[in-house]
Design an enzyme around this catalytic site. Structure first.
Site, PDB file in Angstrom:
ATOM      1  N   ASN A 256       0.826  -1.211   0.000  1.00  0.00           N
ATOM      2  CA  ASN A 256       0.000   0.000   0.000  1.00  0.00           C
ATOM      3  C   ASN A 256       0.860   1.260   0.000  1.00  0.00           C
ATOM      4  O   ASN A 256       1.964   1.289   0.559  1.00  0.00           O
ATOM      5  CB  ASN A 256      -1.012   0.001   1.161  1.00  0.00           C
ATOM      6  CG  ASN A 256      -0.416  -0.240   2.532  1.00  0.00           C
ATOM      7  OD1 ASN A 256       0.641  -0.823   2.659  1.00  0.00           O
ATOM      8  ND2 ASN A 256      -1.100   0.215   3.557  1.00  0.00           N
ATOM      9  N   VAL A 257       0.350   2.274  -0.682  1.00  0.00           N
ATOM     10  CA  VAL A 257       1.057   3.553  -0.845  1.00  0.00           C
ATOM     11  C   VAL A 257       0.065   4.661  -0.490  1.00  0.00           C
ATOM     12  O   VAL A 257      -0.849   4.955  -1.270  1.00  0.00           O
ATOM     13  CB  VAL A 257       1.561   3.724  -2.293  1.00  0.00           C
ATOM     14  CG1 VAL A 257       2.314   5.045  -2.441  1.00  0.00           C
ATOM     15  CG2 VAL A 257       2.464   2.557  -2.698  1.00  0.00           C
ATOM     16  N   GLU A 258       0.220   5.222   0.705  1.00  0.00           N
ATOM     17  CA  GLU A 258      -0.745   6.219   1.181  1.00  0.00           C
ATOM     18  C   GLU A 258      -0.380   7.627   0.709  1.00  0.00           C
ATOM     19  O   GLU A 258       0.649   7.835   0.045  1.00  0.00           O
ATOM     20  CB  GLU A 258      -0.838   6.119   2.711  1.00  0.00           C
ATOM     21  CG  GLU A 258      -1.354   4.751   3.128  1.00  0.00           C
ATOM     22  CD  GLU A 258      -1.568   4.594   4.623  1.00  0.00           C
ATOM     23  OE1 GLU A 258      -1.076   5.446   5.399  1.00  0.00           O
ATOM     24  OE2 GLU A 258      -2.238   3.615   5.001  1.00  0.00           O
TER      25      GLU A 258
ATOM     26  N   CYS B  72      -4.336   0.955  -2.160  1.00  0.00           N
ATOM     27  CA  CYS B  72      -4.201  -0.341  -1.493  1.00  0.00           C
ATOM     28  C   CYS B  72      -3.079  -1.146  -2.167  1.00  0.00           C
ATOM     29  O   CYS B  72      -2.730  -0.907  -3.326  1.00  0.00           O
ATOM     30  CB  CYS B  72      -5.497  -1.126  -1.591  1.00  0.00           C
ATOM     31  SG  CYS B  72      -6.751  -0.649  -0.394  1.00  0.00           S
TER      32      CYS B  72
ATOM     33  N   GLU C  73      -3.214  -3.983  -3.340  1.00  0.00           N
ATOM     34  CA  GLU C  73      -3.710  -4.692  -4.523  1.00  0.00           C
ATOM     35  C   GLU C  73      -3.630  -3.811  -5.773  1.00  0.00           C
ATOM     36  O   GLU C  73      -3.471  -4.326  -6.882  1.00  0.00           O
ATOM     37  CB  GLU C  73      -5.158  -5.155  -4.289  1.00  0.00           C
ATOM     38  CG  GLU C  73      -5.299  -6.265  -3.249  1.00  0.00           C
ATOM     39  CD  GLU C  73      -5.361  -5.769  -1.805  1.00  0.00           C
ATOM     40  OE1 GLU C  73      -5.018  -4.591  -1.561  1.00  0.00           O
ATOM     41  OE2 GLU C  73      -5.759  -6.554  -0.944  1.00  0.00           O
TER      42      GLU C  73
ATOM     43  N   CYS D  25      -9.823  -5.803   1.072  1.00  0.00           N
ATOM     44  CA  CYS D  25     -11.051  -5.022   1.238  1.00  0.00           C
ATOM     45  C   CYS D  25     -11.972  -5.268   0.049  1.00  0.00           C
ATOM     46  O   CYS D  25     -11.558  -5.847  -0.967  1.00  0.00           O
ATOM     47  CB  CYS D  25     -10.724  -3.535   1.394  1.00  0.00           C
ATOM     48  SG  CYS D  25     -10.179  -2.739  -0.126  1.00  0.00           S
TER      49      CYS D  25
ATOM     50  N   CYS E  68     -10.859  -4.068  -3.342  1.00  0.00           N
ATOM     51  CA  CYS E  68      -9.734  -4.839  -3.871  1.00  0.00           C
ATOM     52  C   CYS E  68     -10.160  -6.221  -4.349  1.00  0.00           C
ATOM     53  O   CYS E  68      -9.562  -6.775  -5.269  1.00  0.00           O
ATOM     54  CB  CYS E  68      -8.630  -4.919  -2.838  1.00  0.00           C
ATOM     55  SG  CYS E  68      -7.818  -3.321  -2.688  1.00  0.00           S
TER      56      CYS E  68
HETATM   57  N1  THU Z   1      -5.237  -1.838   2.708  1.00  0.00           N
HETATM   58  C1  THU Z   1      -4.687  -2.498   1.647  1.00  0.00           C
HETATM   59  O1  THU Z   1      -3.617  -2.132   1.156  1.00  0.00           O
HETATM   60  N2  THU Z   1      -5.376  -3.568   1.152  1.00  0.00           N
HETATM   61  C2  THU Z   1      -6.527  -4.066   1.677  1.00  0.00           C
HETATM   62  O2  THU Z   1      -7.121  -4.964   1.099  1.00  0.00           O
HETATM   63  C3  THU Z   1      -7.016  -3.537   2.956  1.00  0.00           C
HETATM   64  C4  THU Z   1      -6.513  -2.187   3.309  1.00  0.00           C
HETATM   65  C5  THU Z   1      -4.523  -0.657   3.217  1.00  0.00           C
HETATM   66  C6  THU Z   1      -5.149   0.657   2.840  1.00  0.00           C
HETATM   67  C7  THU Z   1      -4.571   1.577   3.892  1.00  0.00           C
HETATM   68  O3  THU Z   1      -3.308   2.054   3.422  1.00  0.00           O
HETATM   69  C8  THU Z   1      -4.333   0.676   5.092  1.00  0.00           C
HETATM   70  O4  THU Z   1      -4.485  -0.660   4.620  1.00  0.00           O
HETATM   71  C9  THU Z   1      -5.310   0.904   6.225  1.00  0.00           C
HETATM   72  O5  THU Z   1      -6.620   0.879   5.779  1.00  0.00           O
END
Ligand code: THU
Length: 136
Positions: free
Chosen positions: A46-48, A57, A59, A90, A93
């Protein structure tokens, strides 16, 4: 058929990918890895973003890696949290994965190995659009 050794490898690759996550806001790193139908393994993390809603996410990163490395269909998928434990993708995803899934794609989940159809039943997908377009 995915062997236990292949699952162990996918989990290890997902954990390695998780260390590359950029998650300074949630502090919840996620790593993913998938086996492609030609034997490749693609990964993602994940890259916020400071603009929280723009965060990607893990994915998303995996699907981009899939396309940039030649495309193909996903056969098996593993997702881990910051402790390296299995994490459910999630809802959004699951839809992203569905688009690129091979028939019967398998996921390593918190409740064991599941198919994509089990985690996204009655999915909306490419076929829904094709069927509609073909009949209009
Ligand atoms: N996140 C993912 O990267 N994939 C998922 O399927 C669930 C959530 C990440 C998004 C965010 O950066 C962090 O988890 C917290 O929600």
């Amino acid at each position: 058929m995915i062997t236990e050794e292949q699952w162990q490898d996918l989990r290890a690759r997902a954990r390695e990918a998780m260390t590359k996550a950029y998650a300074p806001y949630s502090k919840f790193p996620v790593g993913v890895a998938a086996l492609v139908d030609d034997g490749r393994i693609v990964i993602g993390a994940n890259v916020e973003n400071a603009s929280y809603g723009l965060g990607l996410c893990a994915e998303c990163s995996l699907v981009s890696a899939l396309m940039m490395s030649g495309g193909g269909k996903l056969v098996a998928f593993a997702c881990v949290d910051g402790d390296g434990n299995a994490l459910m993708p999630c809802g959004r995803c699951r839809q992203l994965l569905y688009e690129h899934s091979a028939e019967g794609m398998l996921l390593d989940t918190v409740s064991g190995i599941r198919t994509i159809d089990e985690v996204l039943p009655d999915a909306f997908g490419p076929r829904t659009l094709r069927d509609y377009q073909d009949s209009h």
